[in-house]
Design a protein around this motif. Structure first.
Motif, PDB file in Angstrom:
ATOM      1  N   ALA A 191      87.441 -79.928 -18.594  1.00 48.14           N
ATOM      2  CA  ALA A 191      86.325 -80.166 -19.509  1.00 48.14           C
ATOM      3  C   ALA A 191      86.264 -79.064 -20.559  1.00 48.14           C
ATOM      4  N   PRO A 192      85.962 -79.397 -21.811  1.00 48.58           N
ATOM      5  CA  PRO A 192      85.773 -78.357 -22.836  1.00 48.58           C
ATOM      6  C   PRO A 192      84.519 -77.549 -22.533  1.00 48.58           C
ATOM      7  N   VAL A 193      84.481 -76.331 -23.037  1.00 48.84           N
ATOM      8  CA  VAL A 193      83.275 -75.522 -22.874  1.00 48.84           C
ATOM      9  C   VAL A 193      82.218 -75.998 -23.874  1.00 48.84           C
ATOM     10  N   ALA A 194      80.989 -75.679 -23.603  1.00 48.82           N
ATOM     11  CA  ALA A 194      79.915 -76.025 -24.536  1.00 48.82           C
ATOM     12  C   ALA A 194      80.125 -75.272 -25.847  1.00 48.82           C
ATOM     13  N   PRO A 195      79.854 -75.908 -27.003  1.00 52.81           N
ATOM     14  CA  PRO A 195      80.140 -75.267 -28.299  1.00 52.81           C
ATOM     15  C   PRO A 195      79.482 -73.910 -28.486  1.00 52.81           C
ATOM     16  N   GLY A 196      78.324 -73.689 -27.863  1.00 54.80           N
ATOM     17  CA  GLY A 196      77.635 -72.408 -28.049  1.00 54.80           C
ATOM     18  C   GLY A 196      77.919 -71.384 -26.969  1.00 54.80           C
ATOM     19  N   ARG A 197      78.754 -71.705 -26.002  1.00 49.97           N
ATOM     20  CA  ARG A 197      79.048 -70.782 -24.897  1.00 49.97           C
ATOM     21  C   ARG A 197      79.979 -69.683 -25.380  1.00 49.97           C
ATOM     22  N   ARG A 198      79.543 -68.431 -25.265  1.00 50.02           N
ATOM     23  CA  ARG A 198      80.307 -67.306 -25.798  1.00 50.02           C
ATOM     24  C   ARG A 198      81.328 -66.842 -24.772  1.00 50.02           C
ATOM     25  N   MET A 199      82.586 -66.734 -25.232  1.00 45.54           N
ATOM     26  CA  MET A 199      83.701 -66.370 -24.369  1.00 45.54           C
ATOM     27  C   MET A 199      84.350 -65.097 -24.892  1.00 45.54           C
ATOM     28  N   ALA A 200      85.152 -64.475 -24.029  1.00 50.38           N
ATOM     29  CA  ALA A 200      85.883 -63.259 -24.412  1.00 50.38           C
ATOM     30  C   ALA A 200      87.183 -63.195 -23.633  1.00 50.38           C
ATOM     31  N   GLN A 201      88.163 -62.479 -24.183  1.00 52.03           N
ATOM     32  CA  GLN A 201      89.418 -62.257 -23.468  1.00 52.03           C
ATOM     33  C   GLN A 201      89.160 -61.490 -22.170  1.00 52.03           C
ATOM     34  N   ARG A 202      89.903 -61.838 -21.137  1.00 53.06           N
ATOM     35  CA  ARG A 202      89.895 -61.015 -19.927  1.00 53.06           C
ATOM     36  C   ARG A 202      90.811 -59.819 -20.142  1.00 53.06           C
ATOM     37  N   GLY A 203      90.425 -58.694 -19.600  1.00 55.79           N
ATOM     38  CA  GLY A 203      91.138 -57.455 -19.876  1.00 55.79           C
ATOM     39  C   GLY A 203      92.504 -57.349 -19.244  1.00 55.79           C
ATOM     40  N   ASP A 204      92.793 -58.138 -18.199  1.00 53.47           N
ATOM     41  CA  ASP A 204      94.073 -58.001 -17.508  1.00 53.47           C
ATOM     42  C   ASP A 204      95.125 -58.989 -17.992  1.00 53.47           C
ATOM     43  N   VAL A 205      94.861 -59.661 -19.104  1.00 50.25           N
ATOM     44  CA  VAL A 205      95.804 -60.659 -19.614  1.00 50.25           C
ATOM     45  C   VAL A 205      96.836 -59.984 -20.512  1.00 50.25           C
ATOM     46  N   MET A 206      98.087 -60.362 -20.322  1.00 54.74           N
ATOM     47  CA  MET A 206      99.177 -59.814 -21.125  1.00 54.74           C
ATOM     48  C   MET A 206      99.586 -60.830 -22.185  1.00 54.74           C
ATOM     49  N   LEU A 207      99.915 -60.329 -23.366  1.00 51.11           N
ATOM     50  CA  LEU A 207     100.321 -61.159 -24.494  1.00 51.11           C
ATOM     51  C   LEU A 207     101.736 -60.790 -24.902  1.00 51.11           C
ATOM     52  N   ARG A 208     102.574 -61.812 -25.074  1.00 51.31           N
ATOM     53  CA  ARG A 208     103.936 -61.590 -25.569  1.00 51.31           C
ATOM     54  C   ARG A 208     104.132 -62.472 -26.795  1.00 51.31           C
ATOM     55  N   ARG A 209     104.374 -61.859 -27.956  1.00 52.31           N
ATOM     56  CA  ARG A 209     104.582 -62.612 -29.194  1.00 52.31           C
ATOM     57  C   ARG A 209     106.028 -63.067 -29.297  1.00 52.31           C
ATOM     58  N   MET A 210     106.208 -64.256 -29.866  1.00 55.75           N
ATOM     59  CA  MET A 210     107.546 -64.772 -30.150  1.00 55.75           C
ATOM     60  C   MET A 210     107.453 -65.633 -31.394  1.00 55.75           C
ATOM     61  N   GLY A 211     108.039 -65.177 -32.483  1.00 54.86           N
ATOM     62  CA  GLY A 211     107.944 -65.911 -33.738  1.00 54.86           C
ATOM     63  C   GLY A 211     106.503 -66.052 -34.163  1.00 54.86           C
ATOM     64  N   ALA A 212     106.118 -67.265 -34.537  1.00 57.17           N
ATOM     65  CA  ALA A 212     104.741 -67.506 -34.957  1.00 57.17           C
ATOM     66  C   ALA A 212     103.824 -67.774 -33.777  1.00 57.17           C
ATOM     67  N   GLY A 213     104.376 -67.973 -32.587  1.00 56.31           N
ATOM     68  CA  GLY A 213     103.563 -68.262 -31.413  1.00 56.31           C
ATOM     69  C   GLY A 213     103.471 -67.074 -30.487  1.00 56.31           C
ATOM     70  N   ALA A 214     102.912 -67.314 -29.297  1.00 54.84           N
ATOM     71  CA  ALA A 214     102.737 -66.244 -28.320  1.00 54.84           C
ATOM     72  C   ALA A 214     102.588 -66.861 -26.939  1.00 54.84           C
ATOM     73  N   PHE A 215     102.682 -65.999 -25.909  1.00 53.19           N
ATOM     74  CA  PHE A 215     102.555 -66.425 -24.522  1.00 53.19           C
ATOM     75  C   PHE A 215     101.594 -65.488 -23.801  1.00 53.19           C
ATOM     76  N   LEU A 216     100.803 -66.067 -22.902  1.00 48.89           N
ATOM     77  CA  LEU A 216      99.845 -65.304 -22.106  1.00 48.89           C
ATOM     78  C   LEU A 216     100.222 -65.392 -20.634  1.00 48.89           C
ATOM     79  N   TRP A 217      99.993 -64.319 -19.899  1.00 46.99           N
ATOM     80  CA  TRP A 217     100.030 -64.379 -18.442  1.00 46.99           C
ATOM     81  C   TRP A 217      99.244 -63.212 -17.881  1.00 46.99           C
ATOM     82  N   THR A 218      98.925 -63.292 -16.604  1.00 44.29           N
ATOM     83  CA  THR A 218      98.260 -62.191 -15.921  1.00 44.29           C
ATOM     84  C   THR A 218      99.243 -61.565 -14.949  1.00 44.29           C
ATOM     85  N   PRO A 219      99.124 -60.265 -14.677  1.00 45.18           N
ATOM     86  CA  PRO A 219     100.066 -59.595 -13.776  1.00 45.18           C
ATOM     87  C   PRO A 219     100.139 -60.288 -12.420  1.00 45.18           C
TER      88      PRO A 219
END
Length: 404
Positions: free
Chosen positions: A310-338
């Motif tokens: 289900a999508p989140v409610a339009p007014g529900r405020r979200m934030a990145q989790r601190g333990d998520v890793m980001l790897r960039r590749m070209g114009a895109g990117a990949f996320l994972w957690t340790p």
């Protein structure tokens, strides 16, 4: 070589670590061997020590299959369905004995050169295309479902015939229908194995050279499109069936593989047009690949279209989790957690949303910012798409509710 018949037999297929007990199931054993090329089992009076155990037993209402790879029994199976259950066990057993190696859910074939791998979302026509290619006398088909790779990147054919869903599409050509009718292999009202002479024997190896992602449309000509490196890695990760241990290793292996491949998207509506285009691009009796014009890369959707989160409610405020890793590749990117096994692909727009979430925000907030970049997209649609993306990210554990 014919297998001995008897009330109880145990089959061990080399490389699987699996012993299969057959009780009153000679017909299924014959069907199984009719769908496999070059993978001869050992016939034993007792299971091999250390093997996992699977079984198939004749019952009053059909065959009953029991497997170490799923819970419970499969009952009421006909001859072809029971053979299919055993084939799934063989593929699972083969992969289970190769931890750390890639194994792709894809079809694969070649015109005598490097292997061409065919992947795509459900109902994209992968199995039908591979089944159709078994009718091409100069094609060798490696698989329509499971393709293991060795640690040095060689693909291995298991020798399993393609399994085609029945009935055939209404648009199937008369020649394809005749080929299916004339090709031996176990079948029932729903599926048919095409045990054609073009199936590579078990153990055949080839170097993968091309990845083609299928994109079936309702209409339009067959065209080949370029694919960006991040899109290629995304599709390889999505199709991996092997146990790669952790996300970093999965990303490294698929990234290395993608870098060695020509990665394309095949957009098509007509099966025969798709086969003709593949022949023009890759068959030795056609011109070089450069004679087939490649269209620009197509964008991936903002959020996963096949998810039911289900999508989140339009007014529900979200934030990145601190333990998520980001790897960039070209114009895109990949996320994972340790230590997690899930890797998530972000296309350029989703990557922008992720970057904006460095500061907490809602789907409505993010859509307002993105509206400046996409003035031709309505604000309501932007809000819905971002809310759906946030719902996916929340379900995967990459974002959380912003602190109040």
């Amino acid at each position: 070589m014919p297998l001995p018949r008897g009330p109880v037999r145990h089959l061990h297929f080399p490389g699987t670590g699996l012993s299969i007990r057959l009780t009153g199931a000679d017909a299924v054993r014959d069907a199984l061997m009719g769908a496999i090329n070059g993978w001869q089992p050992q016939v034993l009076d007792a299971p091999r020590p250390g093997d996992r155990r699977a079984s198939l037993t004749a019952g009053r209402d059909g065959f009953v299959a029991r497997s170490p790879f799923y819970g419970g029994d499969l009952s009421g199976l006909d001859r072809a369905g029971a053979a299919c259950a055993l084939i799934a066990d063989l593929a699972d057993g083969f992969l289970d004995g190769r931890p750390g190696c890639l194994a792709l859910h894809c079809g694969a074939f070649r015109f005598g050169g490097d292997l061409i791998m065919v992947a795509g979302p459900m109902r994209a026509g992968k199995s039908t295309l591979i089944a159709r290619l078994t009718a091409e006398p100069d094609v060798t088909v490696f698989c329509d479902d499971v393709l293991p790779l060795t640690p040095d990147g060689q693909a291995i054919a298991l020798g399993i015939a393609p399994r085609l869903r029945l009935p055939l599409p209404r648009a199937a050509s008369p020649a394809f229908r005749a080929h299916v009718a004339a090709t031996p292999g176990p079948r029932d009202a729903s599926y048919a194995y095409l045990a054609a002479p073009t199936i590579a024997p078990h153990g055949t190896q080839a170097r993968p050279g091309t990845l083609i992602v299928l994109d079936r449309r309702d209409q339009g000509p067959a065209t080949l499109h370029r694919m960006t490196p991040d899109q290629a890695v995304h599709h390889l990760l999505a199709q991996n069936m092997g146990d790669l241990g952790h996300a970093q290793q999965a990303f490294a292996l698929t990234g290395d593989l993608a870098a060695r491949l020509t990665c394309l998207r095949l957009v098509y509506a007509d099966l025969e047009q798709a086969v003709a285009l593949l022949r023009r691009a890759f068959a030795p009796d056609a011109g070089p690949e450069t004679n087939v014009p490649l269209a620009p890369a197509l964008p991936d959707p903002l959020h996963a279209p096949d998810r039911t989160v289900a999508p989140v409610a339009p007014g529900r405020r979200m934030a990145q989790r601190g333990d998520v890793m980001l790897r960039r590749m070209g114009a895109g990117a990949f996320l994972w957690t340790p230590r997690a096994t899930t890797i998530w692909h972000l296309n350029p727009v989703a990557h922008a949303v992720w970057t904006l979430l460095e500061l907490p925000g809602s789907a409505a907030d993010l859509a307002e910012t993105l509206a400046e970049v996409f003035p031709d997209v309505g604000r309501d649609r932007l809000t819905r798409d971002v809310a759906a993306l946030l719902g996916d990210l929340l379900a995967e554990g990459f974002v959380a509710d912003a602190p109040r």
